[in-house]
Design a protein around this motif. Sequence first.
Motif, PDB file in Angstrom:
ATOM      1  N   TYR A 136      -5.543   4.792   2.071  1.00  0.00           N
ATOM      2  CA  TYR A 136      -4.683   4.692   0.873  1.00  0.00           C
ATOM      3  C   TYR A 136      -5.364   5.316  -0.351  1.00  0.00           C
ATOM      4  CZ  TYR A 136      -3.296   1.054   4.155  1.00  0.00           C
ATOM      5  OH  TYR A 136      -2.972   0.360   5.279  1.00  0.00           O
ATOM      6  N   TYR A 191       0.844  -1.191   0.000  1.00  0.00           N
ATOM      7  CA  TYR A 191       0.000   0.000   0.000  1.00  0.00           C
ATOM      8  C   TYR A 191       0.885   1.250   0.000  1.00  0.00           C
ATOM      9  CZ  TYR A 191      -4.292  -2.581   1.090  1.00  0.00           C
ATOM     10  OH  TYR A 191      -5.376  -3.410   1.050  1.00  0.00           O
ATOM     11  N   ARG A 218      -0.145   6.151   3.408  1.00  0.00           N
ATOM     12  CA  ARG A 218      -1.537   6.561   3.635  1.00  0.00           C
ATOM     13  C   ARG A 218      -1.667   8.065   3.811  1.00  0.00           C
ATOM     14  NH1 ARG A 218      -2.476   2.574   7.758  1.00  0.00           N
ATOM     15  NH2 ARG A 218      -1.497   4.124   9.102  1.00  0.00           N
TER      16      ARG A 218
END
Length: 360
Positions: A253, A62, A65
Motif C-alpha cells: 500500500y 487500504y 495495492r
Amino acid sequence: MSFTLNDLPLRDDLRGRSPYGAPQLDVPVVLNTNENPHPPSARLAKALAEAVADTALGLNRYPDRDAVRLREGLAAYLGHGLTADQVWAANGSNEVLQQILQAFGGPGRSAMGFEPSYSMHPIISRGTGTAWVSVPRGADFRVDVDAALAAIAEHQPSVVFLTSPNNPTGTALDLADTERVLAAAPGVVVVDEAYAEFRREGTPSALSLLSDHPRLVVSRTMSKAFALAGARVGYLAAHPAVVEALQLVRLPYHLSAVTQTVALTALDHADELLAAVADLRAERDSLVSWLRGHGFSVAESDANFVLFGEFEDRSRVWQDMLDQQVLIRETGPPGWLRVSVGTPQEMAAFRRALLSATGR
Ligand SMILES: *Cc1c(COP(=O)(O)O)cnc(C)c1O
C-alpha cells in the motif's frame, strides 16, 4: 556532552555523507528545483478537492495495492501501445528508482552513472548498499559512449543510469547510444526521462525501444511537466517482468488512496496541465539565445532549465542573485550555474539580476 550522529550505530558507508539539499528559501523568484511555475487552475484545484473528498469516505480501507487504474491511465498517457502491466507508479520517481535499486542493486553490486547528472542516483544507490561507479561525461556534456562501454565492461554494473534530458546539463541522448549501452550492460538500464515532455522537436524518447529491450526501464514523473511536484507521483515503463520484480520490494500500500486519486484526476486534466509546456519550451529557447547573446556559455537544453557559465566564482554570482531575491542553483561542473525556466516575469527578474551580478 552532546549526542551527535557520530555516536549512533550508523552504517559505515553512510558516515560523513550529506543529505540531498536544494535550499528551500522563501524568496519571490524561485528558479532552483526545475518546478513548473504554473500552479493548478482554480477549476482543477476544485476537481482535485472533490475527488479527494470522495476518496476520504473510503479511507478506513487500504488503497489498491497495485494502483491498477492509475497505471492504466499512465499507460494510456504514454502511448506506444503500453499497457498497465508495463507501468509501475510510486511516490515520486525517486521512490521508483529506489525500488529498482532494492530489486536489482544491493550489497556486492554496483550502479553506474555518467556525471555530472542527477545527484539522487548515487544517493539512492548508496542508501540501498549499492556501490556507485561514476563515469565522467565529455566536455560537451554528452555521454562518451566508448568510455561508457569500457566502464561497463570493467565494472559489470547491475544498474546503469542514463538521464535524458540530463539534469543539470539539459543534454539529451541519441537512441543509437542508448542501444549501444543496452547491448553492453549486463543488468538493468534505467533511462531517467523526468524532463521528457520538454525535449525539442526530433529528440527521441527511449519508450520506443521498450518492445525490443526487456532490461530497459524508462522512468518518468508528474513533478515537472505535469506541475504536480507537491503530490509526489512518479512512474516507469518497462517489461512486465520488471514490474513483477518491483512488487517484491515495494512496501504494501505504498501509494496512498489520496495520491492515486490526485494523480488520476490530474491525468484527466492532462491537456490543461501540459498546456504550459509549449510556453516553457519557447521561454527556454529564448533564454538560451539571450544568454549566448550576452556572451555566456550555455549547454544545449532539452529540459525546463538551462546550465550556463562560466564563472570564476559562481558562489559569488549565486549569492549576489539571491540578494536580489532570485534563487537559482549552484550545481553542475565548477564554474557553471543552473536556472529553471519560470514565467516571463520571473525570467525578466532573472535577466536583470544576472546582468547586475556579473556587471554585463
Ligand atoms: C526532478 C527529477 C526527478 C523527479 O523526482 P520526483 O521524485 O518524481 O519528484 C527525477 N529524475 C531527475 C533527473 C530529476 O531531475
